[in-house]
Design a protein around this motif. Structure first.
Motif, PDB file in Angstrom:
ATOM      1  N   ALA A 177     -14.000   1.010  -4.307  1.00 51.37           N
ATOM      2  CA  ALA A 177     -14.707   0.680  -3.218  1.00 51.37           C
ATOM      3  C   ALA A 177     -13.460   0.779  -1.702  1.00 51.37           C
ATOM      4  O   ALA A 177     -14.227   1.400  -1.012  1.00 51.37           O
ATOM      5  N   LEU A 178     -12.104   0.689  -2.079  1.00 49.42           N
ATOM      6  CA  LEU A 178     -11.192   1.154  -1.429  1.00 49.42           C
ATOM      7  C   LEU A 178     -11.221   2.718  -0.841  1.00 49.42           C
ATOM      8  O   LEU A 178     -11.365   2.979   0.264  1.00 49.42           O
ATOM      9  N   ALA A 179     -11.561   3.573  -2.086  1.00 51.94           N
ATOM     10  CA  ALA A 179     -11.780   4.988  -2.037  1.00 51.94           C
ATOM     11  C   ALA A 179     -13.062   5.268  -0.726  1.00 51.94           C
ATOM     12  O   ALA A 179     -12.685   6.228  -0.120  1.00 51.94           O
ATOM     13  N   GLU A 180     -13.918   4.571  -1.297  1.00 51.14           N
ATOM     14  CA  GLU A 180     -14.881   4.887  -0.399  1.00 51.14           C
ATOM     15  C   GLU A 180     -15.059   4.487   1.034  1.00 51.14           C
ATOM     16  O   GLU A 180     -15.321   5.265   1.952  1.00 51.14           O
ATOM     17  N   PHE A 181     -14.406   3.359   1.039  1.00 51.79           N
ATOM     18  CA  PHE A 181     -14.232   2.751   2.516  1.00 51.79           C
ATOM     19  C   PHE A 181     -13.381   3.640   3.318  1.00 51.79           C
ATOM     20  O   PHE A 181     -13.554   3.980   4.716  1.00 51.79           O
ATOM     21  N   ALA A 189      -6.317   2.657   3.204  1.00 50.42           N
ATOM     22  CA  ALA A 189      -6.409   1.255   2.949  1.00 50.42           C
ATOM     23  C   ALA A 189      -5.813   0.885   1.895  1.00 50.42           C
ATOM     24  O   ALA A 189      -5.637   1.444   0.761  1.00 50.42           O
ATOM     25  N   LEU A 190      -5.748  -0.731   1.501  1.00 52.87           N
ATOM     26  CA  LEU A 190      -4.962  -1.288   0.733  1.00 52.87           C
ATOM     27  C   LEU A 190      -5.753  -2.674   0.577  1.00 52.87           C
ATOM     28  O   LEU A 190      -6.252  -3.019   1.460  1.00 52.87           O
ATOM     29  N   PHE A 191      -5.714  -3.195  -0.621  1.00 52.99           N
ATOM     30  CA  PHE A 191      -6.057  -4.619  -0.684  1.00 52.99           C
ATOM     31  C   PHE A 191      -4.981  -5.619  -1.271  1.00 52.99           C
ATOM     32  O   PHE A 191      -4.043  -5.209  -2.112  1.00 52.99           O
ATOM     33  N   VAL A 192      -4.906  -6.758  -0.361  1.00 55.00           N
ATOM     34  CA  VAL A 192      -3.449  -7.685  -0.673  1.00 55.00           C
ATOM     35  C   VAL A 192      -3.985  -9.151  -0.703  1.00 55.00           C
ATOM     36  O   VAL A 192      -5.066  -9.475  -0.247  1.00 55.00           O
ATOM     37  N   GLN A 193      -3.544  -9.699  -1.744  1.00 55.73           N
ATOM     38  CA  GLN A 193      -3.758 -10.950  -1.843  1.00 55.73           C
ATOM     39  C   GLN A 193      -3.373 -11.966  -0.770  1.00 55.73           C
ATOM     40  O   GLN A 193      -2.355 -11.610  -0.124  1.00 55.73           O
ATOM     41  N   PRO A 194      -3.877 -13.206  -0.516  1.00 53.66           N
ATOM     42  CA  PRO A 194      -3.498 -14.129   0.333  1.00 53.66           C
ATOM     43  C   PRO A 194      -1.858 -14.332   0.399  1.00 53.66           C
ATOM     44  O   PRO A 194      -1.309 -14.505   1.617  1.00 53.66           O
ATOM     45  N   ALA A 195      -1.359 -14.312  -0.816  1.00 56.15           N
ATOM     46  CA  ALA A 195       0.079 -14.589  -0.984  1.00 56.15           C
ATOM     47  C   ALA A 195       0.967 -13.430  -0.568  1.00 56.15           C
ATOM     48  O   ALA A 195       2.108 -13.450  -0.468  1.00 56.15           O
ATOM     49  N   GLY A 196       0.358 -12.270  -0.219  1.00 57.08           N
ATOM     50  CA  GLY A 196       0.969 -10.988   0.363  1.00 57.08           C
ATOM     51  C   GLY A 196       1.272  -9.979  -1.039  1.00 57.08           C
ATOM     52  O   GLY A 196       1.783  -8.884  -0.600  1.00 57.08           O
ATOM     53  N   GLU A 197       0.749 -10.306  -2.317  1.00 56.84           N
ATOM     54  CA  GLU A 197       0.920  -9.279  -3.116  1.00 56.84           C
ATOM     55  C   GLU A 197      -0.215  -8.158  -3.172  1.00 56.84           C
ATOM     56  O   GLU A 197      -1.443  -8.402  -2.943  1.00 56.84           O
ATOM     57  N   VAL A 198       0.310  -6.898  -3.243  1.00 59.48           N
ATOM     58  CA  VAL A 198      -0.752  -5.783  -3.031  1.00 59.48           C
ATOM     59  C   VAL A 198      -1.324  -5.796  -4.456  1.00 59.48           C
ATOM     60  O   VAL A 198      -0.545  -5.206  -5.168  1.00 59.48           O
ATOM     61  N   VAL A 199      -2.505  -5.686  -4.686  1.00 59.81           N
ATOM     62  CA  VAL A 199      -3.038  -5.393  -5.926  1.00 59.81           C
ATOM     63  C   VAL A 199      -3.973  -4.174  -5.925  1.00 59.81           C
ATOM     64  O   VAL A 199      -4.271  -3.594  -7.224  1.00 59.81           O
ATOM     65  N   ALA A 200      -4.202  -3.407  -4.774  1.00 60.63           N
ATOM     66  CA  ALA A 200      -4.924  -2.237  -4.973  1.00 60.63           C
ATOM     67  C   ALA A 200      -4.335  -1.157  -3.770  1.00 60.63           C
ATOM     68  O   ALA A 200      -4.371  -1.803  -2.715  1.00 60.63           O
ATOM     69  N   ASP A 201      -3.676  -0.064  -3.911  1.00 65.26           N
ATOM     70  CA  ASP A 201      -3.200   0.884  -2.952  1.00 65.26           C
ATOM     71  C   ASP A 201      -3.225   2.195  -3.574  1.00 65.26           C
ATOM     72  O   ASP A 201      -2.127   2.789  -3.715  1.00 65.26           O
ATOM     73  N   PRO A 202      -4.221   2.655  -3.309  1.00 67.53           N
ATOM     74  CA  PRO A 202      -4.656   3.939  -3.733  1.00 67.53           C
ATOM     75  C   PRO A 202      -4.016   5.314  -3.161  1.00 67.53           C
ATOM     76  O   PRO A 202      -3.626   6.371  -3.605  1.00 67.53           O
ATOM     77  N   SER A 251      -6.318  -1.633   6.599  1.00 67.55           N
ATOM     78  CA  SER A 251      -6.580  -0.084   6.646  1.00 67.55           C
ATOM     79  C   SER A 251      -5.688   0.255   8.027  1.00 67.55           C
ATOM     80  O   SER A 251      -5.672  -0.473   8.825  1.00 67.55           O
ATOM     81  N   ALA A 252      -5.283   1.590   7.990  1.00 71.54           N
ATOM     82  CA  ALA A 252      -4.538   2.059   9.032  1.00 71.54           C
ATOM     83  C   ALA A 252      -5.221   3.369   9.354  1.00 71.54           C
ATOM     84  O   ALA A 252      -5.603   4.344   8.539  1.00 71.54           O
ATOM     85  N   LYS A 253      -5.535   3.674  10.794  1.00 68.53           N
ATOM     86  CA  LYS A 253      -6.073   4.940  11.205  1.00 68.53           C
ATOM     87  C   LYS A 253      -5.239   5.490  12.126  1.00 68.53           C
ATOM     88  O   LYS A 253      -4.716   5.054  13.200  1.00 68.53           O
ATOM     89  N   ASN A 254      -5.074   6.672  12.003  1.00 65.36           N
ATOM     90  CA  ASN A 254      -4.198   7.492  12.839  1.00 65.36           C
ATOM     91  C   ASN A 254      -4.826   7.737  14.202  1.00 65.36           C
ATOM     92  O   ASN A 254      -6.020   8.174  14.240  1.00 65.36           O
ATOM     93  N   ASP A 255      -4.148   7.207  15.178  1.00 67.55           N
ATOM     94  CA  ASP A 255      -4.637   7.428  16.571  1.00 67.55           C
ATOM     95  C   ASP A 255      -3.657   7.961  17.589  1.00 67.55           C
ATOM     96  O   ASP A 255      -3.381   7.726  18.649  1.00 67.55           O
ATOM     97  N   HIS A 256      -2.511   8.637  16.852  1.00 67.12           N
ATOM     98  CA  HIS A 256      -1.414   9.219  17.729  1.00 67.12           C
ATOM     99  C   HIS A 256      -1.987  10.085  18.889  1.00 67.12           C
ATOM    100  O   HIS A 256      -1.482  10.031  20.067  1.00 67.12           O
ATOM    101  N   ASP A 257      -2.830  10.866  18.867  1.00 66.46           N
ATOM    102  CA  ASP A 257      -3.253  11.909  19.933  1.00 66.46           C
ATOM    103  C   ASP A 257      -4.062  10.914  21.073  1.00 66.46           C
ATOM    104  O   ASP A 257      -3.591  11.146  22.179  1.00 66.46           O
TER     105      ASP A 257
END
Length: 346
Positions: A177-181, A189-202, A251-257
């Motif tokens: 789902a993250l890959a399609e998103f 994008a990545l998924f992080v649990q409420p405690a701060g642990e990253v469980v999905a970061d493709p 999720s992070a989107k490049n908006d540098h320009d």
């Protein structure tokens, strides 16, 4: 302090105040625009995420028949022949997992025991699968499996000749789902649990940013530098249907320009305002100098007369408006004083 200098300071102060108010208004308008942009960005990403989840669930729902119509599986569940269930379910799992529809398959007997599990789990029926079994209806949504891994799940009851014999649960890892998103939103994008642990970061995003989770379950947007490039980082809370917080999609989107263009425009606006302010003060001083010249002439005339020079011609000239009337009165006063002096001398 001369009158001219006082007027220059007065009008300069007024110009500075007006310019400051204008800049403050621009900053306030920019802040409102930024808030609207952030809100629209979050709503857009939330919509994309929901769409991805629904598509994943729809794919699994379309494959219910792979189990509900498999007479070998449902008949074996009726007979509690778990070995036979496993043989048929293994083939179904291989087909569906190879086609990318599911990553997990669990089948439960009506006793609640595991009849087959692709992950070799032996935990009795629970959660969404138990709800599907007890309520005899399809249940779908996000759930956790194993060691807290987030999974898109679809659970449904299994029947043999109209009688409830068990339940099945499909599961799809959140990574897909993250890959399609990220493809839909052009982000990392990545998924992080409420405690701060990253469980999905493709895309290994966690290595490049400082993840800032909100204190509440509200979505938020903040800025971050990734490899010297400006990015908008959005944080979306992910909840179950009952409101339980499962974690956050970051999720992070490049908006540098756009960021550089906006920054350049702001700096240009500031520079233009500063130059206009300086020019306004210079022009104001020049205009006041011209406008107050007749007043200076009038003062010089009065000083000359006060010093006894009744023949001064300083007041003569091409005057207009109130200054013309003032100079005329000064000339009249000089003439009368001159006449009185001549009479007294006789």
């Amino acid at each position: 302090m001369s009158l001219r200098l006082r007027l220059v300071l007065l009008f300069s102060t007024i110009i500075v105040i007006v310019a400051s108010l204008q800049m403050g208004l621009n900053l306030w308008s920019g802040e409102l625009a930024s808030q609207r942009f952030n809100q629209n960005l979050l709503e857009n990403y939330q919509g994309h995420w929901q769409k991805v989840i629904e598509l994943q669930k729809d794919d699994m729902l379309d494959e219910q028949k792979s189990l509900t119509r498999d007479r070998t599986i449902v008949k074996s569940l009726r007979k509690e022949d778990h070995a036979r269930v496993g043989e048929s379910a293994f083939a179904t799992f291989n087909r569906l997992s190879t086609s990318g529809v599911i990553d997990y398959l669990d089948i439960y007997a009506k006793t609640g025991d595991v009849a087959y599990s692709s992950s070799q789990a032996q935990t009795p029926i629970g959660g969404m699968a138990k709800e599907a079994f007890d309520e005899q209806e399809v249940r779908s949504g996000l759930m956790t499996m194993g060691e807290g891994h987030l999974v898109i799940g679809v659970s449904f009851p299994l029947y043999y000749r109209g009688k409830l014999v068990g339940a099945a649960r499909y599961g799809k890892r959140i990574d897909t789902a993250l890959a399609e998103f990220t493809t839909m939103t052009q982000t990392q994008a990545l998924f992080v649990q409420p405690a701060g642990e990253v469980v999905a970061d493709p895309q290994s995003l966690a290595q490049n940013i400082d993840i800032q989770l909100p204190d509440s379950q509200a979505a938020q947007v903040y800025s971050a530098e990734i490899e010297n490039q400006h990015h908008f980082v959005s944080v979306l809370p992910i909840q179950t249907e009952t409101g339980h917080l499962l974690g956050f999609v970051v999720s992070a989107k490049n908006d540098h320009d756009n960021y550089q263009q906006t920054r350049t425009l702001k700096l240009t606006e500031f520079a233009v305002t500063a130059i206009a302010l300086v020019l306004s003060i210079v022009v104001l001083r020049w205009v006041l100098g011209i406008s107050l010249k007749p007043l200076g002439t009038a003062i010089k005339t009065l000083r000359d007369i006060g010093a006894g020079d009744l023949d001064t011609q300083a007041w003569r000239g091409e005057w207009r408006g109130e200054f013309a009337a003032l100079m005329s009165e000064l000339g009249e006063m000089q003439m009368q004083l001159n006449q009185r002096t001549q009479i007294e001398q006789r």
